[in-house]
Design a protein around this motif. Structure first.
Motif, PDB file in Angstrom:
ATOM      1  N   VAL A   5      41.296 -15.478 -68.943  1.00  0.00           N
ATOM      2  CA  VAL A   5      42.392 -15.329 -69.898  1.00  0.00           C
ATOM      3  C   VAL A   5      43.635 -15.900 -69.231  1.00  0.00           C
ATOM      4  O   VAL A   5      44.039 -15.467 -68.157  1.00  0.00           O
ATOM      5  CB  VAL A   5      42.598 -13.851 -70.281  1.00  0.00           C
ATOM      6  CG1 VAL A   5      43.789 -13.726 -71.231  1.00  0.00           C
ATOM      7  CG2 VAL A   5      41.342 -13.285 -70.939  1.00  0.00           C
TER       8      VAL A   5
ATOM      9  N   TRP B 138      42.716 -27.760 -72.287  1.00  0.00           N
ATOM     10  CA  TRP B 138      43.914 -26.924 -72.260  1.00  0.00           C
ATOM     11  C   TRP B 138      44.976 -27.610 -71.411  1.00  0.00           C
ATOM     12  O   TRP B 138      44.688 -28.012 -70.285  1.00  0.00           O
ATOM     13  CB  TRP B 138      43.599 -25.562 -71.642  1.00  0.00           C
ATOM     14  CG  TRP B 138      42.584 -24.758 -72.397  1.00  0.00           C
ATOM     15  CD1 TRP B 138      41.253 -24.652 -72.126  1.00  0.00           C
ATOM     16  CD2 TRP B 138      42.826 -23.930 -73.544  1.00  0.00           C
ATOM     17  NE1 TRP B 138      40.651 -23.815 -73.029  1.00  0.00           N
ATOM     18  CE2 TRP B 138      41.594 -23.355 -73.913  1.00  0.00           C
ATOM     19  CE3 TRP B 138      43.967 -23.616 -74.289  1.00  0.00           C
ATOM     20  CZ2 TRP B 138      41.467 -22.482 -74.992  1.00  0.00           C
ATOM     21  CZ3 TRP B 138      43.851 -22.752 -75.361  1.00  0.00           C
ATOM     22  CH2 TRP B 138      42.611 -22.191 -75.708  1.00  0.00           C
TER      23      TRP B 138
ATOM     24  N   ALA C 104      37.011 -20.585 -72.090  1.00  0.00           N
ATOM     25  CA  ALA C 104      35.562 -20.363 -71.945  1.00  0.00           C
ATOM     26  C   ALA C 104      35.021 -21.195 -70.779  1.00  0.00           C
ATOM     27  O   ALA C 104      35.592 -22.228 -70.428  1.00  0.00           O
ATOM     28  CB  ALA C 104      34.867 -20.769 -73.241  1.00  0.00           C
TER      29      ALA C 104
ATOM     30  N   ARG D  86      45.439 -16.623 -73.772  1.00  0.00           N
ATOM     31  CA  ARG D  86      44.407 -17.452 -74.414  1.00  0.00           C
ATOM     32  C   ARG D  86      43.073 -17.255 -73.710  1.00  0.00           C
ATOM     33  O   ARG D  86      43.031 -17.151 -72.483  1.00  0.00           O
ATOM     34  CB  ARG D  86      44.765 -18.942 -74.312  1.00  0.00           C
ATOM     35  CG  ARG D  86      46.023 -19.332 -75.024  1.00  0.00           C
ATOM     36  CD  ARG D  86      45.846 -19.106 -76.501  1.00  0.00           C
ATOM     37  NE  ARG D  86      46.940 -19.689 -77.247  1.00  0.00           N
ATOM     38  CZ  ARG D  86      46.806 -20.722 -78.059  1.00  0.00           C
ATOM     39  NH1 ARG D  86      45.639 -21.295 -78.225  1.00  0.00           N
ATOM     40  NH2 ARG D  86      47.838 -21.171 -78.718  1.00  0.00           N
ATOM     41  N   GLU D  87      42.015 -17.277 -74.508  1.00  0.00           N
ATOM     42  CA  GLU D  87      40.691 -17.125 -73.898  1.00  0.00           C
ATOM     43  C   GLU D  87      40.111 -18.481 -73.560  1.00  0.00           C
ATOM     44  O   GLU D  87      39.878 -19.317 -74.436  1.00  0.00           O
ATOM     45  CB  GLU D  87      39.779 -16.369 -74.850  1.00  0.00           C
ATOM     46  CG  GLU D  87      40.128 -14.895 -74.823  1.00  0.00           C
ATOM     47  CD  GLU D  87      39.308 -14.056 -75.773  1.00  0.00           C
ATOM     48  OE1 GLU D  87      38.228 -14.515 -76.189  1.00  0.00           O
ATOM     49  OE2 GLU D  87      39.762 -12.941 -76.081  1.00  0.00           O
TER      50      GLU D  87
ATOM     51  N   PRO E 267      34.567 -17.095 -67.952  1.00  0.00           N
ATOM     52  CA  PRO E 267      35.584 -16.784 -68.963  1.00  0.00           C
ATOM     53  C   PRO E 267      36.881 -16.377 -68.263  1.00  0.00           C
ATOM     54  O   PRO E 267      36.846 -15.640 -67.273  1.00  0.00           O
ATOM     55  CB  PRO E 267      34.987 -15.595 -69.715  1.00  0.00           C
ATOM     56  CG  PRO E 267      33.577 -15.465 -69.271  1.00  0.00           C
ATOM     57  CD  PRO E 267      33.429 -16.158 -67.962  1.00  0.00           C
TER      58      PRO E 267
END
Ligand code: HEM
Length: 405
Positions: A303, A42, A310, A307-308, A301
């Motif tokens: 957010v 990300w 992991a 967006r999630e 996890p």
């Protein structure tokens, strides 16, 4: 997920090397928490997300927590091939990080660093005197590179070394930080790093035999509540300090001077108001500091920006983009040496890994830029050349001219 995204993280895009900030702005506006298949992670470009991730104690710096993507596997393989464990404090979570940091931090506090001001001033004065009669120079080769090497050798108490050799080693270490690098180049860099480890290991042994009143001796003998660094740990921290101390400092001076040359009103303001120098260093670090990305790994996890994320996902916190976020900064794409909140930037990171050497870096940049802006009729003397790095952004060449004294 991002297939439909209107933007992508692409360090190979035309113009990115000269200025990545336009691409960052597009990412921040359209996909601020962006999944990049190029780096399998990300890319975060908003100030708030970057700052939150860096301060989050559940977010790790240890690659072993990462989900095995092709990029992660490649990085692990390369790490394994060095035959060294990642002992540097930069790559350790708590409690190991805290232990290492406590053992090395004392000489880098604001007070011990301020005590080095005269040494830095003398080095800068000598370098300016060598330039002053000439009227033109490549600022990088003739000033910004040799200065942190000289200061660091003074401070650590290292023997005089072949500056070119040191430069090659440091270049190799910073190059391997880039997630986009091919195997052949990685191998070449690794061989150079082996040489550097060996050399520093010998220097440390020599210090152990002949202690002196310098930082390296302090590190060799450092103790915290009866605890000590092992030999491997010590070499790893010295390599870290050595590398972290050179290239970013050089690039802060180079990028900073270029930014001032491109905004002559700010150069003039700084000349008229030397009391703004300290703040100017932070503003220049915010505007175009060398560090662009800091890597982290999620362990739970999360957010982020809807967006999630992991556990095991790699996060590239883009501090360069965070420092230009219009949601955080007024008029972020302009240098304002009197910006009141300049020091709130995240160029030195944030949270427990916040740069250990930031006072030393600031001191060198302050003294160096103060002396440089004092050169009469200072101007650009040709096109600057960038180093083409994604993580440590800096100039390879910065031609300047000024009135010879
Ligand atoms: C302009 C110059 C510099 C910049 C922009 C810079 C930037 C940074 C950043 C962003 C981090 C955080 C990395 C992370 O969170 O993963 C960091 C950490 C660090 N920096 Fe710097 N740095 C600079 C100069 C220096 C100098 C001069 C030294 C040493 C003398 C130094 C030593 C370190 C060390 C040891 C760490 C790791 C701290 C930790 O993990 O606890 N840096 N630096």
């Amino acid at each position: 997920m991002t297939v439909d995204a209107p933007v992508a993280f692409d360090p190979l895009e035309e113009g990115f090397v000269a200025s990545p900030y336009e691409q960052y702005a597009r990412l921040r506006a359209h996909d601020p928490v962006h999944w990049s298949p190029l780096v399998d992670g990300w890319v975060l470009t908003r100030f708030d997300d970057v700052a939150a991730v860096l301060r989050d104690p559940t977010v790790s710096v240890e690659l072993r927590h990462a989900r095995p993507t092709p990029t992660v596997e490649r990085q692990r393989e390369r790490q394994a091939r060095t035959g060294r464990s990642p002992d540097t404090l930069v790559l350790r979570d708590e409690p190991d990080h805290g232990r290492l940091r406590r053992l090395v931090q004392a000489p880098f506090g604001p007070r011990p660093v301020e005590a080095l001001r005269r040494t830095v001033e003398q080095r800068v004065a000598a370098a300016i005197a060598a330039l002053a009669s000439r009227g033109s120079a490549d600022l990088i080769a003739e000033f910004a590179y040799p200065l942190p090497v000289a200061v660091f050798n003074d401070v650590l108490g290292l023997p005089d070394e072949d500056a070119e050799q040191v430069r090659e080693w440091i270049r190799a270490v910073t190059r391997v930080l880039d997630p986009v690098i091919d195997d052949a180049e990685h191998e070449r860099c690794r061989a150079l790093m082996d040489e550097m480890y060996e050399h520093l290991g010998e220097v440390i042994e020599a210090k152990r035999r002949h202690p002196a009143d310098d930082l390296l001796t302090a590190l060799v003998t450092a103790e915290d509540a009866g605890d000590r660094l092992s030999r491997d740990e010590l070499v790893a921290q010295v390599v870290t300090l050595y590398v972290a101390g050179h290239e970013p400092t050089m690039s802060l001076i180079g990028n900073g001077l270029l930014a001032l040359l491109r905004q002559p009103d700010q150069l003039a303001l700084l000349r008229a108001r030397p009391d703004l120098l300290r703040n100017a260093v932070d503003e220049l670090a915010r505007f175009d500091g060398p560090n662009q990305f800091v890597r982290r790994i999620a362990t739970r996890p999360m957010v982020l920006g809807g967006r999630e994320v992991a556990p095991g996902d790699v996060l590239y916190a883009c501090v360069g983009a965070a420092n230009r976020d219009p949601a955080r900064w007024d008029d972020p794409d302009r240098v304002r040496v009197d910006r009141p909140d300049a020091a709130q930037h995240v160029q030195f990171g944030a949270g427990i890994h916040r740069c250990l050497g930031m006072h030393l870096a600031r001191l060198q940049a302050e003294v160096a830029l103060g002396a440089l802006v004092g050169l009469d009729d200072l101007r650009l003397d040709g096109e600057p050349e960038w180093n083409e790095r994604m993580v440590i952004r800096g100039l390879r060449r910065l031609p300047i001219a000024f009135r010879a004294r």
